[in-house]
Each structure stands twice: as C-alpha cells, then as structure tokens.
Write an enzyme that holds these catalytic residues in place. Structure first.
Site, PDB file in Angstrom:
ATOM      1  N   THR A  37      75.553  39.546 -55.761  1.00  0.00           N
ATOM      2  CA  THR A  37      76.586  39.079 -56.784  1.00  0.00           C
ATOM      3  C   THR A  37      77.581  40.112 -57.114  1.00  0.00           C
ATOM      4  O   THR A  37      78.563  39.670 -57.510  1.00  0.00           O
ATOM      5  CB  THR A  37      75.797  38.681 -57.820  1.00  0.00           C
ATOM      6  OG1 THR A  37      74.797  39.184 -58.526  1.00  0.00           O
ATOM      7  CG2 THR A  37      74.906  37.162 -57.468  1.00  0.00           C
ATOM      8  N   PHE A  94      72.463  31.356 -55.459  1.00  0.00           N
ATOM      9  CA  PHE A  94      72.443  29.877 -55.616  1.00  0.00           C
ATOM     10  C   PHE A  94      72.087  29.543 -56.952  1.00  0.00           C
ATOM     11  O   PHE A  94      72.615  28.349 -57.443  1.00  0.00           O
ATOM     12  CB  PHE A  94      71.284  29.621 -54.665  1.00  0.00           C
ATOM     13  CG  PHE A  94      71.850  29.156 -53.172  1.00  0.00           C
ATOM     14  CD1 PHE A  94      73.051  28.946 -52.945  1.00  0.00           C
ATOM     15  CD2 PHE A  94      70.795  28.663 -52.158  1.00  0.00           C
ATOM     16  CE1 PHE A  94      73.664  28.481 -51.862  1.00  0.00           C
ATOM     17  CE2 PHE A  94      71.375  28.225 -51.065  1.00  0.00           C
ATOM     18  CZ  PHE A  94      72.462  28.092 -50.806  1.00  0.00           C
ATOM     19  N   ARG A  95      71.100  30.087 -57.439  1.00  0.00           N
ATOM     20  CA  ARG A  95      70.445  29.409 -58.561  1.00  0.00           C
ATOM     21  C   ARG A  95      70.815  30.325 -59.992  1.00  0.00           C
ATOM     22  O   ARG A  95      70.269  29.535 -61.105  1.00  0.00           O
ATOM     23  CB  ARG A  95      68.928  29.736 -58.496  1.00  0.00           C
ATOM     24  CG  ARG A  95      68.450  28.885 -57.277  1.00  0.00           C
ATOM     25  CD  ARG A  95      67.021  28.994 -56.725  1.00  0.00           C
ATOM     26  NE  ARG A  95      66.617  28.008 -56.009  1.00  0.00           N
ATOM     27  CZ  ARG A  95      66.929  28.597 -54.690  1.00  0.00           C
ATOM     28  NH1 ARG A  95      67.456  29.637 -54.197  1.00  0.00           N
ATOM     29  NH2 ARG A  95      66.799  27.747 -53.577  1.00  0.00           N
ATOM     30  N   ASP A 103      75.198  37.367 -45.791  1.00  0.00           N
ATOM     31  CA  ASP A 103      76.687  37.902 -45.782  1.00  0.00           C
ATOM     32  C   ASP A 103      77.027  39.344 -44.943  1.00  0.00           C
ATOM     33  O   ASP A 103      78.218  39.615 -45.187  1.00  0.00           O
ATOM     34  CB  ASP A 103      76.802  38.055 -47.331  1.00  0.00           C
ATOM     35  CG  ASP A 103      75.630  39.051 -47.888  1.00  0.00           C
ATOM     36  OD1 ASP A 103      75.146  39.974 -47.095  1.00  0.00           O
ATOM     37  OD2 ASP A 103      75.559  39.039 -49.054  1.00  0.00           O
ATOM     38  N   HIS A 107      67.839  34.051 -42.764  1.00  0.00           N
ATOM     39  CA  HIS A 107      68.479  32.704 -42.709  1.00  0.00           C
ATOM     40  C   HIS A 107      69.805  32.982 -41.912  1.00  0.00           C
ATOM     41  O   HIS A 107      70.648  32.369 -42.047  1.00  0.00           O
ATOM     42  CB  HIS A 107      68.564  32.645 -44.017  1.00  0.00           C
ATOM     43  CG  HIS A 107      67.358  32.236 -44.969  1.00  0.00           C
ATOM     44  ND1 HIS A 107      67.460  32.331 -46.332  1.00  0.00           N
ATOM     45  CD2 HIS A 107      66.193  31.710 -44.450  1.00  0.00           C
ATOM     46  CE1 HIS A 107      66.144  31.991 -46.798  1.00  0.00           C
ATOM     47  NE2 HIS A 107      65.342  31.768 -45.542  1.00  0.00           N
ATOM     48  N   CYS A 141      81.748  22.211 -29.084  1.00  0.00           N
ATOM     49  CA  CYS A 141      81.496  23.464 -27.974  1.00  0.00           C
ATOM     50  C   CYS A 141      82.545  23.141 -26.855  1.00  0.00           C
ATOM     51  O   CYS A 141      82.566  22.036 -26.215  1.00  0.00           O
ATOM     52  CB  CYS A 141      80.238  23.673 -27.586  1.00  0.00           C
ATOM     53  SG  CYS A 141      79.909  24.886 -26.305  1.00  0.00           S
ATOM     54  N   CYS A 155      80.095  22.964 -23.359  1.00  0.00           N
ATOM     55  CA  CYS A 155      78.748  21.908 -23.318  1.00  0.00           C
ATOM     56  C   CYS A 155      79.053  20.532 -24.292  1.00  0.00           C
ATOM     57  O   CYS A 155      78.443  19.653 -24.156  1.00  0.00           O
ATOM     58  CB  CYS A 155      77.587  22.600 -23.582  1.00  0.00           C
ATOM     59  SG  CYS A 155      76.836  22.710 -25.124  1.00  0.00           S
ATOM     60  N   SER A 166      65.088  34.855 -56.176  1.00  0.00           N
ATOM     61  CA  SER A 166      64.124  34.000 -57.246  1.00  0.00           C
ATOM     62  C   SER A 166      62.746  34.001 -56.463  1.00  0.00           C
ATOM     63  O   SER A 166      62.018  33.484 -57.138  1.00  0.00           O
ATOM     64  CB  SER A 166      64.911  32.861 -57.334  1.00  0.00           C
ATOM     65  OG  SER A 166      65.024  32.089 -56.230  1.00  0.00           O
ATOM     66  N   ILE A 168      70.578  44.750 -60.600  1.00  0.00           N
ATOM     67  CA  ILE A 168      70.338  45.734 -59.584  1.00  0.00           C
ATOM     68  C   ILE A 168      71.255  46.626 -59.156  1.00  0.00           C
ATOM     69  O   ILE A 168      70.627  47.789 -58.930  1.00  0.00           O
ATOM     70  CB  ILE A 168      70.483  44.658 -58.312  1.00  0.00           C
ATOM     71  CG1 ILE A 168      69.273  43.451 -58.159  1.00  0.00           C
ATOM     72  CG2 ILE A 168      70.192  45.369 -56.944  1.00  0.00           C
ATOM     73  CD1 ILE A 168      69.736  42.270 -57.676  1.00  0.00           C
TER      74      ILE A 168
END
Ligand code: NAD
Ligand code: ZN
Length: 254
Positions: A33, A40-41, A109, A126, A160, A163, A202, A244
């Site tokens: 951040t 997100f939260r 990121d 993720h 794509c 394909c 979180s 942090i």
C-alpha cells in the site's frame, strides 16, 4: 497474544530475526500500500469499489472479459509505476544475507522481484498481473499487446492468436484452481523455517491463510505484522500492529 508497544515489538522482532536460521516471509497486499497499490479490504480498498469478477464469469461472457481488462488497464498507473517499499527492501536484505530462502506472496504486483528476489525465489500463490497467458495453450502475452488490440477492436478483449483461447492476466481469480506447483513449494518452505513472518495480510483468503498456522504447528515461531488484528493473532508469538514500512525499516541493509 496482545500486541506490545512499538518499541518492545521492534526489539522482540529484532531478537527473533537474529535467533532464526531460516525465515520465511508470507506477504499480502498490505506490504504494497505504501507503493501506491491499494489493498482489498482497507477502507477505500479495491473491494469497496468493485466486487471481483469470478473465474466462471470471465469464461462465460465477452463482456466480463472486456470489463476485467478495462479494470486492469485502469490500474496500469498504480501497477506500472510502483517501486518496492520499505517492507520489500527489508525482506530483500534478509534474502541477500542468506536468512530468507524465498518469499511466499499473495500479491500479484511483481514488487518482490523488483526488490531483488530472483523470480524462482518468489512463490506467487495468486499469480502475477504484469503479464498475461492464454488459458488454453499458455502462450504468454504482454499487456501492451492486449491493450493495442482492445483499442483497435472497440474495447473488445482479444483471443489467443495461436488457438483462439481466452487471454487473461497471469493471476488466479476467485473460483480458479490454485497453482499446484506454487502451493507445493509454499508448503515445503513453510515446513522448512523456524521463523514465519505473516506481513500485510488480513488472513481471510483460503487456502493461503492456512500457511501461518501450518508453520506454527510445525514448531516455527510465528510473527504477524499487520495494522489491523487478524483471527490468527492469538496463535502468534509476536503481533506487531504497526505500519509495515515503519516496522521493517530497521531491517533494511544499507
Ligand atoms: P487484504 O486487503 O485482505 O489485507 C491487507 C491487510 O493489510 C489489511 O488487514 C490491512 O489492514 C493491512 N495493511 C494495509 N496497509 C498496511 C500498512 N501500510 N501497514 C500495515 N498493515 C497494512 O489483502 P490480502 O490478505 O493480501 O488478500 C487480498 C488478495 O488480493 C490477495 O490474495 C492478493 O492476491 C490480492 N491483492 C493483491 C494486491 C497486490 O498485489 N499488491 C493488491 C490488492 C489485492
Ligand atoms: Zn492459446
């Protein structure tokens, strides 16, 4: 445990880092951040503006794919211009010192790589939003190419070239299978450490949130660094309820 005052927390964190031989950091959106990428939260976070597009919706409609790419390009300035923050730099210092073998991250990121971690030492649970893949044949695409095609095609997300499959950022959406290799490596790392640092998460997104508990059950010390309480605070050996960057700045090697 209850979070101690900042001075005590820093001293205890310093001692635990000093005493540990293998430290595994596990990071969430909170470490980025200060780099200008919203989490997100938190209030004003991404979720207060848009509910995420689940994977089945992305597959089901061209409009969902267009919308997903529009949102990605709307975030371009944040993701494109972000530079590693103090938390990233502190972890990279511990990595260079040989204390941290790799980092497990929920972030997409690319900032751990930008701070000096070799790509093979960033375990991305993720995925990564700085490039894209065909979901069928896995051909890699650069975002600039997708953007040009969208602009040339009236906002329609391209398929794509090889394909005809759908092209999506290399991220894991809600409802999409977790990357098996990253999950296996994250588990191995978690079980190999004697100090596990959960930073800026979180700890509500599963299965990623299971790793701090796994480390603790395996005998590692657990530190949670997050501005807000998490449901795992009671399990931790140290809880640091601070910014942090401020908490980790002392660990940046100059
Ligand atoms: P989250 O938004 O659920 O939680 C972030 C936590 O960090 C919050 O509890 C917040 O209080 C804390 N925080 C924010 N800034 C902080 C600061 N400066 N100091 C201390 N604490 C701070 O994030 P999550 O747990 O990572 O889960 C969200 C999911 O969204 C992740 O899985 C990730 O894939 C994705 N995401 C990634 C990014 C990114 O790549 N930077 C950004 C947003 C969301
Ligand atoms: Zn393809």
């Amino acid at each position: 445990m209850i979070a101690p005052d900042p001075g005590t927390a820093t001293a205890r964190l310093d001692r635990m880092i000093h005493e540990a031989s293998v430290i595994v950091p596990f990071t969430g959106a909170g470490i980025s951040t200060e780099c200008g990428i919203p989490d997100f939260r938190s209030p004003g976070g991404l979720w207060t503006r848009h509910a995420p597009i689940p994977f089945d919706e992305f597959l089901a409609s061209q409009e969902a794919r267009n919308e997903s790419w529009r949102r990605r390009f709307a975030m371009n300035s944040q993701f494109g211009e972000a530079r590693p923050g103090r938390g990233h730099r502190a972890l990279a210092s511990l990595y260079r010192a040989g204390k941290v073998p790799a980092v497990i991250t929920q972030n997409i990121d690319n900032l751990h790589q930008a701070s000096g971690f070799a790509s093979e030492h960033v375990v991305e649970l993720h995925g990564n939003t700085t490039y894209a893949f065909c979901l069928d044949c896995e051909t890699r695409y650069e975002l600039s190419w997708v953007r040009e095609r969208m602009e040339a095609g009236n906002g329609c997300a391209p398929d794509c070239r090889a394909c005809g499959g759908y092209i999506k950022t290399a991220t894991i959406s809600f409802g999409q299978a977790m990357p098996e290799d990253a999950m296996r490596r994250a588990r191995e790392l978690t079980l190999s450490c004697n100090l596990f640092l959960a930073i800026g998460s979180s700890l509500v997104v599963w299965p990623a949130a299971g790793f701090p508990m796994l480390a603790k059950r395996n005998g590692a010390r657990l530190v949670i660094i997050n501005r807000e309480p998490t449901e795992f605070d009671a399990l931790a050996d140290l809880v640091v309820h601070q910014d942090i960057g401020t908490a980790l700045e002392p660990f940046i090697a100059h």
